[in-house]
Design an enzyme around this catalytic site. Structure first.
Site, PDB file in Angstrom:
ATOM      1  N   GLY A 152       0.746  -1.268   0.058  1.00 18.85           N
ATOM      2  CA  GLY A 152       0.056  -0.070   0.030  1.00 18.85           C
ATOM      3  C   GLY A 152       0.951   1.423  -0.151  1.00 18.85           C
ATOM      4  O   GLY A 152       1.983   1.104  -0.202  1.00 18.85           O
ATOM      5  N   GLY A 179       5.042   4.119  -8.965  1.00 15.23           N
ATOM      6  CA  GLY A 179       5.784   2.713  -9.256  1.00 15.23           C
ATOM      7  C   GLY A 179       4.581   1.765  -9.102  1.00 15.23           C
ATOM      8  O   GLY A 179       4.913   0.749 -10.039  1.00 15.23           O
ATOM      9  N   HIS A 180       3.882   1.705  -8.171  1.00 11.62           N
ATOM     10  CA  HIS A 180       2.945   0.562  -8.265  1.00 11.62           C
ATOM     11  C   HIS A 180       1.696   0.582  -9.438  1.00 11.62           C
ATOM     12  O   HIS A 180       1.480  -0.252  -9.861  1.00 11.62           O
ATOM     13  CB  HIS A 180       1.976   0.806  -6.872  1.00 11.62           C
ATOM     14  N   GLY A 215       8.555  -5.172  -8.825  1.00 13.36           N
ATOM     15  CA  GLY A 215       9.299  -4.064  -9.320  1.00 13.36           C
ATOM     16  C   GLY A 215      10.860  -4.413  -9.298  1.00 13.36           C
ATOM     17  O   GLY A 215      11.321  -5.034  -8.313  1.00 13.36           O
ATOM     18  N   LYS A 274      12.908  -2.106  -8.720  1.00 13.75           N
ATOM     19  CA  LYS A 274      13.132  -1.380  -7.552  1.00 13.75           C
ATOM     20  C   LYS A 274      13.851  -2.352  -6.357  1.00 13.75           C
ATOM     21  O   LYS A 274      14.796  -1.926  -5.772  1.00 13.75           O
ATOM     22  CB  LYS A 274      12.001  -0.475  -6.976  1.00 13.75           C
TER      23      LYS A 274
HETATM   24  P1  AMP Z   1       5.841  -2.251  -1.528  1.00 10.85           P
HETATM   25  O1  AMP Z   1       4.591  -1.730  -1.553  1.00 10.85           O
HETATM   26  O2  AMP Z   1       7.158  -1.187  -1.497  1.00 10.85           O
HETATM   27  O3  AMP Z   1       6.203  -3.426  -0.979  1.00 10.85           O
HETATM   28  O4  AMP Z   1       6.090  -2.443  -3.331  1.00 10.85           O
HETATM   29  C1  AMP Z   1       5.317  -3.274  -3.945  1.00 10.85           C
HETATM   30  C2  AMP Z   1       5.805  -3.797  -5.202  1.00 10.85           C
HETATM   31  O5  AMP Z   1       5.796  -2.446  -5.797  1.00 10.85           O
HETATM   32  C3  AMP Z   1       7.066  -4.371  -5.243  1.00 10.85           C
HETATM   33  O6  AMP Z   1       7.313  -5.279  -6.089  1.00 10.85           O
HETATM   34  C4  AMP Z   1       8.047  -3.257  -5.391  1.00 10.85           C
HETATM   35  O7  AMP Z   1       9.400  -3.678  -6.016  1.00 10.85           O
HETATM   36  C5  AMP Z   1       7.181  -2.303  -6.436  1.00 10.85           C
HETATM   37  N1  AMP Z   1       7.836  -1.190  -6.486  1.00 10.85           N
HETATM   38  C6  AMP Z   1       8.079  -0.152  -5.415  1.00 10.85           C
HETATM   39  N2  AMP Z   1       8.436   0.871  -5.843  1.00 10.85           N
HETATM   40  C7  AMP Z   1       8.539   0.680  -6.913  1.00 10.85           C
HETATM   41  C8  AMP Z   1       9.270   1.799  -8.194  1.00 10.85           C
HETATM   42  N3  AMP Z   1       9.749   2.942  -7.838  1.00 10.85           N
HETATM   43  N4  AMP Z   1       9.032   1.336  -9.435  1.00 10.85           N
HETATM   44  C9  AMP Z   1       8.612   0.012  -9.721  1.00 10.85           C
HETATM   45  N5  AMP Z   1       8.242  -0.759  -9.059  1.00 10.85           N
HETATM   46  C10 AMP Z   1       8.095  -0.433  -7.669  1.00 10.85           C
END
Ligand code: AMP
Length: 299
Positions: A45, A50-51, A161, A163
């Site tokens: 969340g 990016g999400h 991602g 990332k």
């Molecule tokens: P998180 O909510 O931070 O656990 O991320 C959920 C998904 O979004 C994971 O697969 C992350 O790698 C991806 N993600 C987070 N930040 C970015 C970004 N800046 N660009 C692309 N994907 C991202």
């Protein structure tokens, strides 16, 4: 009057937010009965661009998109930011709906880890280096929750991602080793206009730290530029990356390395595909970033 989607509501466009496993299974079964290919995007969340890009990539591979929003306690260490992690659920539901997500799964901790839960997934060597070394148990928590989400959603494809480079490598290994019938897609890192990789944790940064945080993407650019110019002294490049991280006011470098993209082992000699990885602490915030480096074929 527009009403905002709430967990459990189904809107006219078919967008649904569900917090129970039974509801998710029922809705996915319905979609599958319509021959729709199921895509899953696990998140914690605090959704950002990016999400949203992951949802868009997922849409290219599937026609029923399930986003999961769950701040997974088992992937946080005792001194980490589980309590303060942002949880703007109403904004997230709006963002997911606007991005064309079909179903958002918003379980609570008891749904994922009921009383007596005691089974975990350990991915071997890849989990114990870099992030795994600094955050013991982190990838055990990630692999466990992602396997559970896969079991609940049963997607054909899941998008992660780049990332979180090591995370997608660990999850690819888990998927391969456990013969999970899920295609893993890795989507490019989305950045702020000045180069900072988008992250829900960027919200923790003070204005001063936000400026300093640029040293992460800059140190990756530095590595890419030196390699593109034919400087193949990877040890010297890693040192320069680390020094550049340390040059940011208030930045404490954790690692700066050039590694093999699949094994994540540090490289001593250049190869056609490499990944530069950095991690640093700014005050109480930890940031990571990486960049794929592809050397031009000699013509
Ligand atoms: P998180 O909510 O931070 O656990 O991320 C959920 C998904 O979004 C994971 O697969 C992350 O790698 C991806 N993600 C987070 N930040 C970015 C970004 N800046 N660009 C692309 N994907 C991202």
């Amino acid at each position: 009057m527009m009403t905002q989607p709430q967990a459990g509501d189904e809107t006219a466009e078919g967008f649904v937010a569900a917090s129970s496993i039974d509801d998710v299974r029922r809705l996915v079964r319905q979609a599958r009965a319509q021959s729709r290919r199921i895509g899953c995007v696990p998140t914690m969340g605090a959704l950002h661009a990016g999400h949203v890009s992951l949802f868009e990539v997922c849409r290219r591979h599937a026609d029923f998109i399930v986003a999961t929003i769950f701040v997974n306690p088992t992937q946080f260490g005792p001194q980490e930011d589980f309590q303060r992690y942002p949880r703007p659920l109403a904004d997230d539901l709006r963002a997911a709906q606007a991005a064309g997500v079909d179903l958002v799964f918003t379980p609570d901790a008891e749904t994922i880890y009921p009383e007596g839960f005691d089974t975990f997934v350990e991915v071997g060597g890849l989990s114990s280096v870099l992030e795994g070394e600094i955050r013991p148990g982190h990838f055990r928590g990630v692999a466990t929750v992602v396997l559970k989400l896969f079991q609940i959603v049963q997607p054909d494809v899941a998008v992660f991602g780049a990332k979180d480079y090591q995370q997608q490598a660990v999850l690819r290994q888990m998927t391969r080793d456990l013969n999970l019938p899920v295609e893993i897609v890795t989507a490019l890192t989305i950045r702020e206009p000045d180069g900072l990789a988008m992250s829900s944790r960027n919200a923790y940064l003070s204005p001063k730290e936000r400026k300093s945080a640029l040293v992460l993407s800059e140190s990756l650019a530095l590595a890419a530029a030196r390699l593109a110019n034919g400087d193949f002294d990877l040890g010297a490049i890693a040192t320069a990356m680390r020094e550049h991280l340390a040059s940011g006011a208030g930045v404490q470098p954790e690692y700066a390395l050039i590694v093999d993209p699949d094994t994540l082992e540090p490289l001593s000699a250049p190869q056609p595909r490499m990944t530069a990885l950095v991690a640093a602490r700014l005050g109480t915030t930890r940031l990571i970033d990486n960049r794929e480096i592809v050397l031009d074929e000699p013509s």
